[in-house]
Design a protein around this motif. Structure first.
Motif, PDB file in Angstrom:
ATOM      1  N   LEU A   1      -2.017   0.614  -4.880  1.00  0.00           N
ATOM      2  CA  LEU A   1      -1.264  -0.587  -4.584  1.00  0.00           C
ATOM      3  C   LEU A   1      -0.143  -0.762  -5.595  1.00  0.00           C
ATOM      4  CD1 LEU A   1      -4.116  -3.154  -3.794  1.00  0.00           C
ATOM      5  CD2 LEU A   1      -2.662  -1.941  -2.147  1.00  0.00           C
ATOM      6  N   LYS A   2       1.047  -1.053  -5.104  1.00  0.00           N
ATOM      7  CA  LYS A   2       2.139  -1.532  -5.935  1.00  0.00           C
ATOM      8  C   LYS A   2       2.305  -3.016  -5.653  1.00  0.00           C
ATOM      9  CE  LYS A   2       3.526   2.272  -8.001  1.00  0.00           C
ATOM     10  NZ  LYS A   2       3.525   2.395  -9.486  1.00  0.00           N
ATOM     11  N   TRP A   3       3.036  -3.711  -6.505  1.00  0.00           N
ATOM     12  CA  TRP A   3       3.077  -5.169  -6.425  1.00  0.00           C
ATOM     13  C   TRP A   3       4.505  -5.673  -6.411  1.00  0.00           C
ATOM     14  CZ3 TRP A   3      -1.516  -7.541  -5.570  1.00  0.00           C
ATOM     15  CH2 TRP A   3      -2.660  -6.739  -5.763  1.00  0.00           C
TER      16      TRP A   3
ATOM     17  N   ALA B   1       0.831  -1.202   0.000  1.00  0.00           N
ATOM     18  CA  ALA B   1       0.000   0.000   0.000  1.00  0.00           C
ATOM     19  C   ALA B   1       0.863   1.248   0.000  1.00  0.00           C
ATOM     20  CB  ALA B   1      -0.924  -0.003   1.220  1.00  0.00           C
ATOM     21  N   LYS B   2       0.556   2.161  -0.914  1.00  0.00           N
ATOM     22  CA  LYS B   2       1.288   3.408  -1.026  1.00  0.00           C
ATOM     23  C   LYS B   2       0.455   4.568  -0.474  1.00  0.00           C
ATOM     24  CE  LYS B   2       4.962   1.670  -2.853  1.00  0.00           C
ATOM     25  NZ  LYS B   2       6.240   1.696  -2.121  1.00  0.00           N
TER      26      LYS B   2
ATOM     27  N   VAL C   1       8.573  -7.980   1.120  1.00  0.00           N
ATOM     28  CA  VAL C   1       9.835  -7.252   0.998  1.00  0.00           C
ATOM     29  C   VAL C   1      10.426  -7.564  -0.369  1.00  0.00           C
ATOM     30  CG1 VAL C   1      12.185  -7.007   1.890  1.00  0.00           C
ATOM     31  CG2 VAL C   1      10.262  -7.300   3.471  1.00  0.00           C
ATOM     32  N   GLY C   2      10.794  -6.510  -1.087  1.00  0.00           N
ATOM     33  CA  GLY C   2      11.403  -6.707  -2.391  1.00  0.00           C
ATOM     34  C   GLY C   2      11.099  -5.541  -3.299  1.00  0.00           C
ATOM     35  N   PRO C   3      11.702  -5.510  -4.481  1.00  0.00           N
ATOM     36  CA  PRO C   3      11.451  -4.406  -5.415  1.00  0.00           C
ATOM     37  C   PRO C   3      10.052  -4.485  -5.996  1.00  0.00           C
ATOM     38  CG  PRO C   3      12.812  -6.094  -6.442  1.00  0.00           C
ATOM     39  CD  PRO C   3      12.672  -6.487  -5.005  1.00  0.00           C
ATOM     40  N   THR C   4       9.416  -3.341  -6.171  1.00  0.00           N
ATOM     41  CA  THR C   4       8.098  -3.322  -6.796  1.00  0.00           C
ATOM     42  C   THR C   4       8.234  -3.551  -8.294  1.00  0.00           C
ATOM     43  OG1 THR C   4       8.176  -0.907  -6.999  1.00  0.00           O
ATOM     44  CG2 THR C   4       7.100  -1.810  -5.044  1.00  0.00           C
ATOM     45  N   GLU C   5       7.260  -4.247  -8.834  1.00  0.00           N
ATOM     46  CA  GLU C   5       7.246  -4.526 -10.261  1.00  0.00           C
ATOM     47  C   GLU C   5       6.935  -3.246 -11.035  1.00  0.00           C
ATOM     48  OE1 GLU C   5       7.433  -8.060 -11.898  1.00  0.00           O
ATOM     49  OE2 GLU C   5       8.741  -7.720 -10.166  1.00  0.00           O
TER      50      GLU C   5
END
Length: 211
Positions: free
Chosen positions: A105-107, A99-100, A126-130
Motif C-alpha cells: 500500500l502507498k498512501w 494498492a500497488k 487521486v493525488g501524489p503518494t506520500e
C-alpha cells in the motif's frame, strides 16, 4: 456470536487443526460476507454515514490525532466519506491507501478526489503518494475488514495488503465494520495480530484480551 456466521469458528492456534482447514474456512467466510453485503440496501448503508462519522471523529479526538489513516469505502462497506469530509473541515489530515501491484500500500493525503482502481475495482484517492513510510506518520489507523472478532483478530480479503502494512506498527489500529460483522472468533494463523479496537455504526469499543 452475532447472527451472521453460524457454527464454531476455527483457528490454527487450536490443537490439531490443519493450516489447510484454516485457509479453507477463511475463503468460505469471505464468500459468505460478500453474499450478505450484496443484500444490504443502499439506503440503509447511506443512513449509517452520519453515526459512523460521529464515532470516528470521537475516536480521533480521543487519541488527539492530527493525522490518521483511513480508507475509501466501497458501496457495501460502512461508509467513510462523511467522516473524510468532516476531517477536512477540522483540518485533520487523512492518509488513504492506494494498492500497488507488488502487494503493498502507498498512501495519499485525502483531498476529496477519487477514482476507481482499474484492476481491483475499488475506490482509491487521486493525488501524489506520500514519500517513504507514510503510514509511520499516522497517529491512528482505521482499517477495513470482512469480519473482526471480540479479541480483535481481523479477517481481511486475502490480499495481505494490510497484513504487510501493519507489521511493526505501535499506534492504535481500529477495524471498521458493520455491526453484524463482529463475531466471537475468526479463523486465524499464527502470524495474525489483533487490532486494538473495533468501530461500528453504533460506536467504538476496545477488544477483549487475546488468549
Amino acid at each position: 456470536m452475532m447472527g451472521i456466521l453460524p457454527g464454531k469458528m476455527v483457528a490454527s492456534t487450536y490443537p490439531g487443526l490443519m493450516l489447510e482447514t484454516v485457509i479453507a474456512e477463511k475463503k468460505r467466510l469471505r464468500a459468505r460476507v460478500r453474499e450478505l453485503r450484496a443484500r444490504r440496501k443502499a439506503a440503509d448503508i447511506a443512513a449509517l454515514a452520519a453515526p459512523v462519522a460521529d464515532a470516528l471523529l470521537a475516536l480521533v479526538h480521543e487519541h488527539r490525532a492530527r493525522r490518521v489513516a483511513c480508507f475509501l469505502s466501497s458501496p457495501v462497506e460502512v461508509p467513510t466519506r462523511d467522516f473524510l469530509q468532516r476531517a477536512r473541515d477540522h483540518e485533520i489530515e487523512v492518509l488513504l491507501p492506494v494498492a500497488k501491484p507488488e502487494g503493498r500500500l502507498k498512501w495519499v493525503l485525502d483531498t476529496g478526489a477519487e477514482r476507481q482502481h482499474p484492476l481491483l475495482r475499488v475506490p482509491e484517492p487521486v493525488g501524489p503518494t506520500e514519500p517513504g513510510d507514510a503510514l509511520a506518520t499516522a497517529e491512528l489507523i482505521i482499517v477495513p475488514a470482512a469480519l473482526v472478532d471480540r479479541q480483535g483478530y481481523r479477517l481481511g480479503w486475502g490480499g495481505g495488503f494490510y497484513d504487510r502494512a501493519l507489521v511493526g506498527r505501535t499506534v492504535p489500529v481500529f477495524a471498521l465494520v458493520h455491526e453484524d460483522e463482529v463475531v466471537d472468533a475468526v479463523p486465524r494463523e499464527l502470524h495474525d495480530r489483533p487490532v486494538d479496537g473495533i468501530v461500528t455504526p453504533k460506536g467504538q469499543f476496545q477488544v477483549e484480551s487475546a488468549q
